[in-house]
Design a protein around this motif. Structure first.
Motif, mmCIF file in Angstrom:
data_model
loop_
_atom_site.group_PDB
_atom_site.id
_atom_site.type_symbol
_atom_site.label_atom_id
_atom_site.label_comp_id
_atom_site.label_asym_id
_atom_site.label_seq_id
_atom_site.Cartn_x
_atom_site.Cartn_y
_atom_site.Cartn_z
ATOM 1 N N PHE A 1 3.560 -119.020 9.447
ATOM 2 C CA PHE A 1 2.934 -118.597 8.187
ATOM 3 C C PHE A 1 2.041 -117.402 8.385
ATOM 4 O O PHE A 1 1.296 -117.268 9.259
ATOM 5 C CB PHE A 1 2.162 -119.781 7.588
ATOM 6 C CG PHE A 1 1.608 -119.489 6.238
ATOM 7 C CD1 PHE A 1 2.449 -119.274 5.167
ATOM 8 C CD2 PHE A 1 0.258 -119.420 6.027
ATOM 9 C CE1 PHE A 1 1.936 -119.014 3.906
ATOM 10 C CE2 PHE A 1 -0.268 -119.161 4.785
ATOM 11 C CZ PHE A 1 0.581 -118.955 3.714
ATOM 12 N N LEU B 1 9.544 -119.788 3.695
ATOM 13 C CA LEU B 1 9.059 -119.722 5.065
ATOM 14 C C LEU B 1 10.219 -119.587 6.053
ATOM 15 O O LEU B 1 10.157 -118.812 7.000
ATOM 16 C CB LEU B 1 8.246 -120.979 5.366
ATOM 17 C CG LEU B 1 7.472 -121.044 6.655
ATOM 18 C CD1 LEU B 1 6.430 -119.936 6.724
ATOM 19 C CD2 LEU B 1 6.787 -122.396 6.789
ATOM 20 N N ALA C 1 1.834 -123.574 -2.821
ATOM 21 C CA ALA C 1 0.452 -123.566 -2.339
ATOM 22 C C ALA C 1 0.014 -124.993 -2.000
ATOM 23 O O ALA C 1 -0.668 -125.216 -0.994
ATOM 24 C CB ALA C 1 -0.476 -122.938 -3.382
ATOM 25 N N TYR D 1 3.427 -124.360 12.344
ATOM 26 C CA TYR D 1 3.179 -123.856 10.992
ATOM 27 C C TYR D 1 2.343 -122.578 11.039
ATOM 28 O O TYR D 1 2.637 -121.606 10.371
ATOM 29 C CB TYR D 1 2.485 -124.931 10.167
ATOM 30 C CG TYR D 1 2.070 -124.486 8.795
ATOM 31 C CD1 TYR D 1 2.992 -124.336 7.785
ATOM 32 C CD2 TYR D 1 0.737 -124.184 8.519
ATOM 33 C CE1 TYR D 1 2.613 -123.911 6.524
ATOM 34 C CE2 TYR D 1 0.349 -123.775 7.273
ATOM 35 C CZ TYR D 1 1.290 -123.635 6.271
ATOM 36 O OH TYR D 1 0.909 -123.205 5.039
ATOM 37 N N ASP D 2 1.312 -122.583 11.877
ATOM 38 C CA ASP D 2 0.437 -121.421 11.977
ATOM 39 C C ASP D 2 1.185 -120.188 12.480
ATOM 40 O O ASP D 2 0.918 -119.079 12.048
ATOM 41 C CB ASP D 2 -0.740 -121.706 12.904
ATOM 42 C CG ASP D 2 -1.680 -122.757 12.335
ATOM 43 O OD1 ASP D 2 -1.734 -122.876 11.094
ATOM 44 O OD2 ASP D 2 -2.334 -123.466 13.113
ATOM 45 N N LEU E 1 7.677 -123.253 0.540
ATOM 46 C CA LEU E 1 6.459 -124.031 0.342
ATOM 47 C C LEU E 1 5.618 -123.508 -0.815
ATOM 48 O O LEU E 1 5.376 -122.304 -0.911
ATOM 49 C CB LEU E 1 5.607 -124.006 1.612
ATOM 50 C CG LEU E 1 6.249 -124.549 2.883
ATOM 51 C CD1 LEU E 1 5.343 -124.314 4.073
ATOM 52 C CD2 LEU E 1 6.593 -126.021 2.738
ATOM 53 N N CYS F 1 5.958 -132.888 0.853
ATOM 54 C CA CYS F 1 4.762 -132.822 1.707
ATOM 55 C C CYS F 1 3.653 -133.722 1.187
ATOM 56 O O CYS F 1 2.865 -134.264 1.971
ATOM 57 C CB CYS F 1 4.261 -131.377 1.795
ATOM 58 S SG CYS F 1 5.437 -130.258 2.576
ATOM 59 N N ARG G 1 -1.522 -128.236 6.164
ATOM 60 C CA ARG G 1 -2.769 -127.982 6.912
ATOM 61 C C ARG G 1 -3.516 -129.299 7.177
ATOM 62 O O ARG G 1 -4.002 -129.538 8.279
ATOM 63 C CB ARG G 1 -3.668 -127.012 6.150
ATOM 64 C CG ARG G 1 -3.231 -125.578 6.247
ATOM 65 C CD ARG G 1 -4.279 -124.630 5.642
ATOM 66 N NE ARG G 1 -3.700 -123.325 5.457
ATOM 67 C CZ ARG G 1 -3.142 -122.871 4.339
ATOM 68 N NH1 ARG G 1 -3.116 -123.616 3.261
ATOM 69 N NH2 ARG G 1 -2.615 -121.658 4.283
ATOM 70 N N LYS H 1 6.919 -120.420 -4.871
ATOM 71 C CA LYS H 1 7.047 -120.945 -3.516
ATOM 72 C C LYS H 1 7.297 -119.798 -2.545
ATOM 73 O O LYS H 1 7.975 -118.824 -2.872
ATOM 74 C CB LYS H 1 8.192 -121.950 -3.408
ATOM 75 C CG LYS H 1 7.872 -123.297 -4.012
ATOM 76 C CD LYS H 1 8.938 -124.300 -3.651
ATOM 77 C CE LYS H 1 8.520 -125.698 -4.040
ATOM 78 N NZ LYS H 1 9.469 -126.680 -3.496
ATOM 79 N N ASP I 1 1.997 -127.474 -1.023
ATOM 80 C CA ASP I 1 2.678 -127.842 0.223
ATOM 81 C C ASP I 1 1.929 -127.296 1.434
ATOM 82 O O ASP I 1 1.733 -127.992 2.432
ATOM 83 C CB ASP I 1 4.110 -127.299 0.256
ATOM 84 C CG ASP I 1 5.026 -127.910 -0.768
ATOM 85 O OD1 ASP I 1 4.828 -129.077 -1.153
ATOM 86 O OD2 ASP I 1 5.969 -127.198 -1.192
ATOM 87 N N ARG I 2 1.516 -126.033 1.342
ATOM 88 C CA ARG I 2 0.816 -125.400 2.465
ATOM 89 C C ARG I 2 -0.511 -126.112 2.746
ATOM 90 O O ARG I 2 -0.859 -126.351 3.905
ATOM 91 C CB ARG I 2 0.620 -123.905 2.197
ATOM 92 C CG ARG I 2 1.959 -123.155 2.153
ATOM 93 C CD ARG I 2 1.804 -121.649 2.140
ATOM 94 N NE ARG I 2 1.101 -121.100 0.993
ATOM 95 C CZ ARG I 2 1.672 -120.773 -0.163
ATOM 96 N NH1 ARG I 2 2.968 -120.946 -0.342
ATOM 97 N NH2 ARG I 2 0.954 -120.254 -1.132
ATOM 98 N N GLU I 3 -1.221 -126.477 1.706
ATOM 99 C CA GLU I 3 -2.473 -127.218 1.883
ATOM 100 C C GLU I 3 -2.199 -128.593 2.499
ATOM 101 O O GLU I 3 -2.912 -129.039 3.406
ATOM 102 C CB GLU I 3 -3.212 -127.364 0.549
ATOM 103 C CG GLU I 3 -4.473 -128.202 0.623
ATOM 104 C CD GLU I 3 -5.542 -127.621 1.556
ATOM 105 O OE1 GLU I 3 -6.435 -128.388 1.954
ATOM 106 O OE2 GLU I 3 -5.496 -126.416 1.891
#
Length: 152
Positions: free
Chosen positions: A152, A110, A118, A148-149, A116, A80, A125, A107, A120-122
């Protein structure tokens, strides 16, 4: 043009499913580490059909490479962070396929094929702030998973 995050980079799903699905004539592997590893690149190229022109490049060279290759390109990122760097450098990605990110410590699993961190998640976003649609599936025949929303 198609963009995919897959920590395995070039492998069977890419060669047997995604390249035919996209019809890409250029396979662009945007990964700083692989771009400098001649032996590993030579081994990987053995698996790629000869009709496909392969480019192993550092992420910073992606814009110039895509300008030269045109729209019939399939771009692979290992993670990512590299996809985010490309977005931050102005690469327009209508869709980013999330193909595979292995599970590891700290991780969040998902989906069966996507775990993912933290970071990766950022990164995802931020990528979505660039108006990139995320496409969570391993192969093109799968149904596209939610955003994604939603996941997650």
């Amino acid at each position: 043009m198609w963009f995919r995050v897959d920590n395995r980079l070039v492998h069977g799903q890419v060669i047997e499913a995604w390249l035919p699905y996209t019809g890409a004539k250029h396979l662009v592997v945007a990964n700083d580490e692989l771009a400098t590893d001649l032996l590993r690149r030579q081994i990987v190229e053995l698996a790629i059909p000869q009709r496909v022109i392969t480019h192993f490049i550092p992420v910073r060279e992606l814009a110039a490479t895509l300008d030269a290759c045109g729209d019939d390109s399939f771009v692979l990122f290992a993670n990512c962070q590299d996809a985010r760097r490309a977005c931050d450098e102005g690469i327009e990605m209508p869709v980013l396929n999330m193909g595979n990110l292995h599970y590891g410590p700290d991780k969040l699993q998902l989906l069966p094929h996507v775990a993912l961190s933290a970071q990766d998640r950022e990164d995802l976003r931020i990528i979505q702030q660039h108006l990139v649609q995320l496409d969570f599936r391993c192969v093109p025949t799968e149904n596209v998973r939610g955003s994604y929303d939603q996941l997650f």
